[in-house]
Scaffold this motif. Structure first.
Motif, short mmCIF file in Angstrom:
data_model
loop_
_atom_site.label_atom_id
_atom_site.label_comp_id
_atom_site.label_asym_id
_atom_site.label_seq_id
_atom_site.Cartn_x
_atom_site.Cartn_y
_atom_site.Cartn_z
N GLU A 177 -3.30 0.78 5.27
CA GLU A 177 -4.41 0.79 6.22
C GLU A 177 -5.36 1.96 5.93
OE1 GLU A 177 -2.56 0.81 10.05
OE2 GLU A 177 -1.98 -1.31 9.95
N ASP A 178 -4.78 3.09 5.58
CA ASP A 178 -5.59 4.26 5.26
C ASP A 178 -6.47 4.00 4.03
OD1 ASP A 178 -6.39 7.01 5.52
OD2 ASP A 178 -5.05 7.50 3.86
N ALA A 179 -5.93 3.25 3.07
CA ALA A 179 -6.68 2.91 1.86
C ALA A 179 -7.63 1.75 2.07
CB ALA A 179 -5.70 2.57 0.73
N ASN A 180 -7.54 1.12 3.25
CA ASN A 180 -8.36 -0.07 3.54
C ASN A 180 -8.16 -1.13 2.46
OD1 ASN A 180 -10.15 -1.58 5.09
ND2 ASN A 180 -11.94 -0.84 3.97
N LEU A 181 -6.88 -1.33 2.14
CA LEU A 181 -6.53 -2.24 1.03
C LEU A 181 -5.83 -3.49 1.56
CD1 LEU A 181 -6.37 -2.68 -2.08
CD2 LEU A 181 -4.12 -1.60 -1.97
N MET A 182 -6.40 -4.63 1.31
CA MET A 182 -5.77 -5.92 1.60
C MET A 182 -5.26 -6.50 0.29
SD MET A 182 -5.79 -6.74 4.83
CE MET A 182 -5.58 -8.52 4.74
N ILE A 183 -3.98 -6.86 0.26
CA ILE A 183 -3.40 -7.42 -0.96
C ILE A 183 -3.58 -8.94 -0.93
CG2 ILE A 183 -1.33 -7.61 -2.39
CD1 ILE A 183 -0.34 -5.01 -1.12
N THR A 184 -4.59 -9.41 -1.61
CA THR A 184 -4.88 -10.85 -1.68
C THR A 184 -4.01 -11.50 -2.76
OG1 THR A 184 -6.61 -10.51 -3.34
CG2 THR A 184 -7.27 -10.39 -1.01
N GLU A 185 -3.99 -12.82 -2.75
CA GLU A 185 -3.22 -13.53 -3.79
C GLU A 185 -3.76 -13.21 -5.19
OE1 GLU A 185 -0.47 -15.51 -4.09
OE2 GLU A 185 -0.09 -14.72 -2.09
N GLU A 186 -5.05 -13.02 -5.27
CA GLU A 186 -5.65 -12.70 -6.56
C GLU A 186 -5.23 -11.31 -7.04
OE1 GLU A 186 -10.10 -12.42 -8.64
OE2 GLU A 186 -9.91 -12.61 -6.47
N LEU A 187 -5.17 -10.35 -6.10
CA LEU A 187 -4.84 -8.98 -6.44
C LEU A 187 -3.34 -8.76 -6.61
CD1 LEU A 187 -5.86 -6.04 -6.78
CD2 LEU A 187 -5.67 -5.79 -4.28
N ALA A 188 -2.53 -9.54 -5.90
CA ALA A 188 -1.08 -9.29 -5.79
C ALA A 188 -0.36 -9.02 -7.11
CB ALA A 188 -0.41 -10.45 -5.04
N PRO A 189 -0.60 -9.78 -8.18
CA PRO A 189 0.14 -9.51 -9.42
C PRO A 189 -0.17 -8.17 -10.06
CG PRO A 189 -0.78 -11.74 -9.43
CD PRO A 189 -1.40 -11.02 -8.29
#
Length: 413
Positions: free
Chosen positions: A87-99
């Motif tokens: 949350e601090d990094a404002n990072l959402m792990i999407t399916e595209e990013l996950a690998p």
């Protein structure tokens, strides 16, 4: 191979000083202690009476209640700190990013409370009453495993177990994963929940703990009258990211991680090598890895356990590495306030090092009253200090002769 730059974009901490990075840092810089009388086990059963306990923990604020019941406390802490860091990094792990998102989170001793509870059930009622979740709750790698599952990180998923160097080794190894291009983001750090009967029995029997029953003075790194460490618990998690990734999504950057060193003493199962020889080599490796000169380091967050041998030999190692610059360094042990978080210590102390860079405040070593002639450097005694910190080095040294060093630097484009 070109080395990619790696930056810190998120941090999460659960510690005896509070349940956020902000609480941790405010109390560190105020010189406040999170050490108090032991409540998680009966203190009358042990010669060590004090600990750094996490207070007011509510797992349901960070994860599903049903999931939490299937985790040992150390895993709950890791998941909670990871959620904060993401949350601090404002990072959402999407399916595209996950690998391209990995996890490298360690624990020194894993699910000790789970082991004790389930072993007692086995003794009293037989194997059928042992939980089917016993092994997945016990094993140290489950902090990394659960973080990966809950947040959807599908890259490298690993766990380091190097005793008190665990958190630092985990961050260093995660740094190298990104640097060589095997991931773009790493969720990394350490977690520990060791305040159990057997852990206290083992460390007390080994005479590693302070038997000083005054919480306000029991942890006193580098002081002549130190007599052992104070056990603590918690978790620290960093979000490491390639500079390209952070810039592409407009992330805020706390600092750059630039150096990592890791060595073995090849000496003794619990005692550090004479004159801190292994720690010396770890610091030299990290400085060389960072491409810095020793005199460019401003601050050291020391391992500083408050044990007789560690503090003396870590001081000797710093002198050997930094020579005349050693007397100009600011050095502090935040374990004077948190206690020793074992496998989580290096991760929480990495956060303190990064905050020193970002705020220009160096946390103190509290309870420093009687100088030790063999520990004669500037340990920032008792009060925090305002000072420019561009380069911070953090040491962690563990049973088994594990030595690990990280170097963080103020980010410049």
């Amino acid at each position: 191979m070109e080395r990619r730059r790696v930056v810190v974009t998120g941090m999460g901490a659960i510690s005896p000083l509070g349940l956020t990075v902000e609480q941790l840092w405010q109390r560190l810089t105020n010189g406040e202690s999170g050490i108090d009388y032991l409540t998680k086990v009966n203190k009358e059963d042990f010669p060590a009476k004090v600990a750094g306990e996490v207070k007011d923990w509510d797992a349901s604020l960070y994860m599903d209640k049903k999931e939490a019941k299937r985790m040992d406390l150390f895993t709950q802490y890791a998941v909670g700190a990871a959620r904060m860091a993401l949350e601090d990094a404002n990072l959402m792990i999407t399916e595209e990013l996950a690998p391209r998102v990995g996890v490298w989170v360690g624990s020194g001793i894993g699910g000790m409370a789970t082991y004790e509870e389930q072993f007692n059930k086995f003794k009293e009622k037989g194997y059928r009453r042992v939980s089917p979740f016993f092994v997945p709750m016990l094993i140290p790698d489950m902090a990394a495993g659960q973080i990966s599952i809950i947040f959807g990180a599908k890259g490298i998923n690993s766990c380091t177990v190097t005793a008190c160097a665990t958190g630092t080794n985990s961050i260093g190894d995660a740094f190298k994963v990104i640097e060589r291009g095997d991931a773009d983001v790493m969720i990394t750090g350490g977690a520990e929940a060791p305040l159990t009967n057997m852990a206290f029995a083992g460390f007390s029997s080994a005479k590693a703990l302070s038997f000083n029953d005054d919480p306000s003075t029991a942890s006193r790194p580098f002081d002549l009258n130190r007599d052992g460490f104070v056990m603590g618990e918690g978790a620290g998690i960093l979000i490491l990211e390639s500079l390209e990734s952070a810039q592409a999504r407009g992330a805020s950057i706390y600092a750059e991680i630039v150096g990592y060193g890791s060595t073995g003493d090849a000496y003794h199962i619990t005692a550090p090598a004479e004159e801190g020889e292994g720690a010396q080599r770890a610091m030299e490796q990290a400085i060389n890895d960072a491409g810095l000169r020793p005199d460019q380091v401003d601050y050291i967050n020391a391992h500083g356990t408050s044990t007789p041998f560690n503090d003396k030999f870590e001081t000797a190692a710093i002198k050997a590495v930094f020579k005349e610059h050693a007397s100009k360094l600011m050095i502090s042990s935040t374990k004077s306030m948190t206690g020793h978080l074992l496998g989580a210590a290096g991760a929480v102390e990495a956060i303190a090092s990064i905050k020193a860079i970002g705020t220009g405040i160096v946390p103190p070593t509290i309870n420093y009253q009687t100088p030790d002639p063999e520990c004669d450097l500037d340990y920032v005694p008792n009060r925090s200090r305002q000072a420019k910190v561009d380069v911070a080095l953090s040491n962690s040294l563990g049973f088994g002769g594990h030595n690990a060093t990280l170097i963080f630097k103020g980010y410049q484009d």
